[in-house]
Motif scaffolding. Structure first.
Motif, short mmCIF file in Angstrom:
data_model
loop_
_atom_site.label_atom_id
_atom_site.label_comp_id
_atom_site.label_asym_id
_atom_site.label_seq_id
_atom_site.Cartn_x
_atom_site.Cartn_y
_atom_site.Cartn_z
N VAL A 43 0.74 -1.20 -0.18
CA VAL A 43 -0.02 -0.12 0.01
C VAL A 43 0.86 1.11 -0.13
O VAL A 43 0.58 2.34 -0.85
CB VAL A 43 -1.03 0.03 0.98
CG1 VAL A 43 -1.55 1.24 1.41
CG2 VAL A 43 -1.89 -0.92 1.07
N THR A 44 1.76 1.29 0.90
CA THR A 44 2.74 2.35 0.98
C THR A 44 3.65 2.54 -0.21
O THR A 44 3.73 3.64 -0.93
CB THR A 44 3.92 2.05 2.12
OG1 THR A 44 3.26 1.83 3.28
CG2 THR A 44 4.58 3.44 2.31
N GLU A 46 2.44 1.65 -3.31
CA GLU A 46 1.36 2.30 -4.44
C GLU A 46 1.16 4.03 -4.23
O GLU A 46 1.09 4.61 -5.03
CB GLU A 46 0.17 1.70 -4.20
CG GLU A 46 -0.80 1.94 -5.53
CD GLU A 46 -1.95 1.16 -5.89
OE1 GLU A 46 -1.69 -0.35 -6.05
OE2 GLU A 46 -2.97 1.36 -5.88
N ARG A 47 1.33 4.08 -2.84
CA ARG A 47 1.17 5.52 -2.41
C ARG A 47 2.33 6.44 -3.00
O ARG A 47 2.14 7.51 -3.70
CB ARG A 47 0.88 5.61 -1.07
CG ARG A 47 0.72 7.18 -0.53
CD ARG A 47 0.44 7.41 1.05
NE ARG A 47 -0.37 8.63 1.20
CZ ARG A 47 -1.49 8.67 1.46
NH1 ARG A 47 -2.26 7.76 1.21
NH2 ARG A 47 -1.82 10.07 1.55
N LEU A 48 3.45 5.86 -2.77
CA LEU A 48 4.73 6.54 -3.36
C LEU A 48 4.72 6.54 -4.72
O LEU A 48 5.18 7.63 -5.28
CB LEU A 48 5.99 5.85 -2.81
CG LEU A 48 7.32 6.34 -2.77
CD1 LEU A 48 7.40 7.68 -2.11
CD2 LEU A 48 8.33 5.45 -2.42
N THR A 50 1.85 6.94 -6.65
CA THR A 50 1.15 8.09 -6.88
C THR A 50 1.78 9.48 -6.53
O THR A 50 1.42 10.38 -7.56
CB THR A 50 -0.09 7.97 -5.93
OG1 THR A 50 -0.90 6.82 -6.08
CG2 THR A 50 -1.01 8.99 -6.26
N LYS A 63 -3.26 15.74 0.04
CA LYS A 63 -4.03 14.53 0.47
C LYS A 63 -5.22 14.37 -0.49
O LYS A 63 -5.37 13.23 -1.08
CB LYS A 63 -4.66 14.62 1.63
CG LYS A 63 -5.10 13.23 2.21
CD LYS A 63 -5.45 13.26 3.81
CE LYS A 63 -6.03 11.83 4.13
NZ LYS A 63 -7.05 11.13 3.21
N ILE A 66 -4.04 13.09 -3.95
CA ILE A 66 -3.59 11.85 -3.83
C ILE A 66 -4.56 10.85 -3.66
O ILE A 66 -4.75 9.80 -4.42
CB ILE A 66 -2.56 11.43 -2.47
CG1 ILE A 66 -1.36 12.07 -2.81
CG2 ILE A 66 -2.38 9.79 -2.35
CD1 ILE A 66 -0.55 12.30 -1.42
N ASP A 67 -5.81 11.07 -3.11
CA ASP A 67 -6.91 10.31 -2.65
C ASP A 67 -7.70 10.27 -4.17
O ASP A 67 -8.45 9.10 -4.37
CB ASP A 67 -7.92 10.72 -1.73
CG ASP A 67 -7.31 10.37 -0.34
OD1 ASP A 67 -6.76 9.38 -0.41
OD2 ASP A 67 -7.64 10.93 0.72
N ARG A 70 -6.43 8.56 -9.96
CA ARG A 70 -6.72 7.58 -10.73
C ARG A 70 -5.90 7.34 -12.07
O ARG A 70 -5.76 7.95 -12.91
CB ARG A 70 -8.31 7.66 -11.45
CG ARG A 70 -9.39 7.84 -10.47
CD ARG A 70 -9.44 6.40 -9.46
NE ARG A 70 -10.42 6.71 -8.44
CZ ARG A 70 -10.17 6.79 -7.15
NH1 ARG A 70 -8.93 7.17 -6.81
NH2 ARG A 70 -11.30 6.99 -6.23
N PRO A 71 -5.10 6.15 -11.86
CA PRO A 71 -4.25 5.97 -13.18
C PRO A 71 -4.79 5.73 -14.48
O PRO A 71 -5.84 4.93 -14.43
CB PRO A 71 -3.47 4.50 -12.47
CG PRO A 71 -4.66 3.89 -11.66
CD PRO A 71 -5.29 4.95 -11.13
#
Lengths: 120, 118, 408
Positions: A43-44, A46-48, A50, A63, A66-67, A70-71
């Motif tokens: 998860v981390t 994937e966040r990086l 993003t 935030k 980030i939220d 959408r790729p």
């Protein structure tokens, strides 16, 4: 507003005895924790990913951004490929064992082999 | 190319993989843990590269990161995230406690299978 | 090269009620979906090797014979370290999926209940029975490891079970049921339209419909028909109704009821459908419900059930064992018994003419694009059915469904 303990309820167990597959229940616990950590790491990561993509596109790393990210199809494919590769890496030992089961010639014990060579 | 015809590249060097613990399951768990340690470090280094690039482009500096103090709202949010994180990691202990509270055992499960057969 | 990666979670269909997911919740679903696929494709097949290479020989050595029943096999496999690891990983993945889905819903529960109420309140297309007793077969264990099962209500007007079910469906099936999760329902429609072109049902009952994912395609196919989705879980029915309304369906009624105690008139339906429902009941319950269904069907009406194919005398022991796995370790206790039941006998005993029974197969209908090309590699049913010889799996693109039924 209803007062509920979100985390406790989310973690609730399904009724019906949980099967323990290992002889030692401690192994079950350690594996469970390990896999939960594996999830968090993914998860981390994937966040990086993003964050990187937002930076690359010059979008402020907030935030909200980030939220709502959408790729596109290519990015989605790359991110899924990362997950697949990552899982293969952390479960490598399982695949190694499978190869050993399936192919006995790969699985000769080194100490016995050493004895064999010494005798030859 | 479908999955069936895909060639599986061997991951094992020929020769028995030694196990070092009395119970080989501990070798497996250790191997998984070590893979994750690697992953963790790769990610950490990646973050360092991001920081370096950010500094180079004048976005922010690592020193600023070190000095960063979250606002009270952000601190509270972090505390919530931390709690949820720990709950996810250690969920199995809640499961065990619930089984114990309900008196559920392998035998009661087998009973459920047998009863539903009637 | 076919895409062997599942679509990302953000590709799932949305409607006015879809729970919000933040970045990390979405990433968690993506990871768990991939893990599910990996376990199914890469790890699970190794159980067979473990069985052939060491479990079977060890059994033979100890017992002086080959394993003769799937119970023999299950117990012998419990001692194999490779199998133990796979099984523990699979169980853990399912638990993580439940945890993630429930957390998403629970953290916005008030908001979701409010939204559901805005679609539900004052509608005569929704009926909740506040007095209903939970059927015995549901109360014993929480089916497919879903905490609280379909019926538990945490708060008033609860929708948790329904919303969690919909949110997690993607993870469990890795997107192979299409973006709306309705691939099974659309497969049923394709089968019916192709096999019975003149069939024009006016009243349709879907029993054990859950949130109605597979009911809505029936309403699509027969827009003039009055469609009833019945389920024993109030949170499922509330969510299903609100969801259907939000998606624009006004010809589907959602009824909260015990399938054994239905308040419909004798002979009032042209079509009664059950989809992946029997395995969550019990022998007595399904015998009794089958008789009710026969009674509710009009003369000339259609009964259709979708389930996994039952074991045949020549179904290999190992396949029996894998297909039984969920009965023992994923809280589907009746599945083991259902696999060996003579379901046609059961249908006949309910009153159907043996000459009017049939069975067949149909493929999940999934839209093109992200969801189409990869799903033949799906974890769960692939490893269970691939080699069983019951259904052809070489060419299939989506889930392959087995169905059987009869005409009254």
């Amino acid at each position: 507003m209803t007062e509920i303990d979100v985390n406790k309820l989310a973690n609730a167990k399904a009724k019906g005895k949980r099967p323990y597959f290992f002889d030692d229940p401690a192994v079950e616990r350690v594996l469970s924790i390990t896999m939960a950590v594996a999830t968090e790491l993914a998860v981390t990561r994937e966040r990086l990913d993003t964050v990187e993509r937002l930076l690359e596109d010059g979008v402020p790393v907030t935030k909200a951004n980030i939220d709502s990210y959408r790729p596109d199809d290519d990015a989605a494919q790359e991110r899924q490929q990362w997950h697949a590769d990552y899982i293969s890496r952390i479960l490598r030992i399982v695949h190694q064992e499978l190869e050993a089961i399936e192919n006995e010639s790969l699985n000769e014990d080194s100490e016995k082999l050493a004895d064999k060579y010494a005798a030859a | 190319m479908n999955q069936e015809s895909k060639v599986r590249v061997p991951q094992t060097a020929k020769g028995h993989r030694p196990t070092f613990f009395d119970d080989p399951v501990n070798d497996r768990l250790t191997a998984m843990m070590m893979s994750m340690v690697t992953e963790m470090w790769v990610m950490r280094e990646r973050l360092d590269s991001i920081e370096a690039l950010a500094a180079e482009k004048g976005v922010f500096l690592t020193e600023e990161l070190e000095r960063f103090e979250p606002s009270p709202e952000r601190a509270e949010e972090r505390e919530r995230m931390r709690q949820e994180f720990l709950d996810r990691i250690f969920y199995i202990f809640q499961e065990e406690a619930e089984d114990t509270d309900r008196g559920d055992t392998e035998d009661t499960y087998e009973e459920a299978v047998n009863i539903s057969a009637n | 090269m076919a895409n062997t990666l599942p679509p990302t979670f953000d590709r799932t269909g949305r409607h006015a009620l879809t729970p919000a997911v933040d970045h990390d919740e979405l990433a968690r679903f993506n990871f768990l979906t991939n893990l599910n696929v990996h376990l199914g494709q890469q790890v699970s097949p190794g159980n067979r090797s473990a069985y052939e290479k060491r479990v079977k020989p060890a059994f033979k050595k100890a017992a002086g014979r080959d394993p003769e029943t799937r119970q023999d096999l299950r117990k012998a496999m419990r001692n194999d370290p490779y199998y133990q690891f796979w099984a523990a990983l699979r169980r853990n993945t399912m638990e993580q999926r439940q945890q993630s889905g429930r957390h998403v819903v629970l953290r916005q529960l008030d908001d979701l209940i409010g939204k559901a109420k805005s679609f539900n309140d004052g509608k005569d297309t929704l009926k909740i029975d506040g007095q209903m007793k939970v059927p015995r077969y549901l109360a014993r264990v929480d089916n497919h490891c879903m905490p609280g099962s379909y019926y538990t209500e945490v708060v008033a007007d609860d929708i948790l079970a329904g919303a969690n079910y919909e949110t997690g469906l993607f993870v469990t099936t890795a997107g192979s049921m299409s973006s709306k999760g309705d691939g099974g329902g659309r497969a049923i429609v394709n089968f019916v339209k192709k096999s019975f072109a003149d069939f024009k049902p006016k009243r349709i009952l879907d029993l054990g419909a859950g949130i109605g994912v597979n009911t809505l395609p029936l309403a699509d196919a027969f827009p003039e028909a009055e469609v009833f989705a019945v389920d024993a879980g109030a949170p499922m029915v509330r969510w299903g109704h609100a969801r259907a309304q939000a998606m624009g369906y006004d010809n589907v009624k959602f009824i909260h009821a015990d399938g054994d105690n239905l308040d419909f008139e004798h002979g009032s339906f042209d079509w009664i459908q059950t989809t992946m429902f029997w395995h969550e009941t019990s022998t007595t319950a399904i015998q009794s419900m089958m008789k009710k269904m026969f009674d509710l069907l009009a003369p000339g009406g259609l009964f259709l059930n979708v389930e996994q194919p039952n074991f045949k005398p020549d179904t290999p022991l190992y396949d029996q064992f894998t297909r039984d796995w969920d009965a023992w370790y994923n809280n589907e206790p009746f599945w083991s018994k259902l696999h060996v039941m003579d379901v046609f006998e059961l249908v006949k005993n309910a009153g159907f003419d043996p000459r009017k029974l049939f069975d067949g197969g149909t493929e999940a209908d999934i839209e093109q694009g992200q969801f189409q090309p990869w799903s033949s590699t799906l974890s769960r049913h692939k490893h269970e059915l691939k080699d069983s010889g019951d259904v052809k799996h070489n060419q299939y693109k989506g889930e392959r469904w087995y169905l059987y039924g009869g005409w009254k």
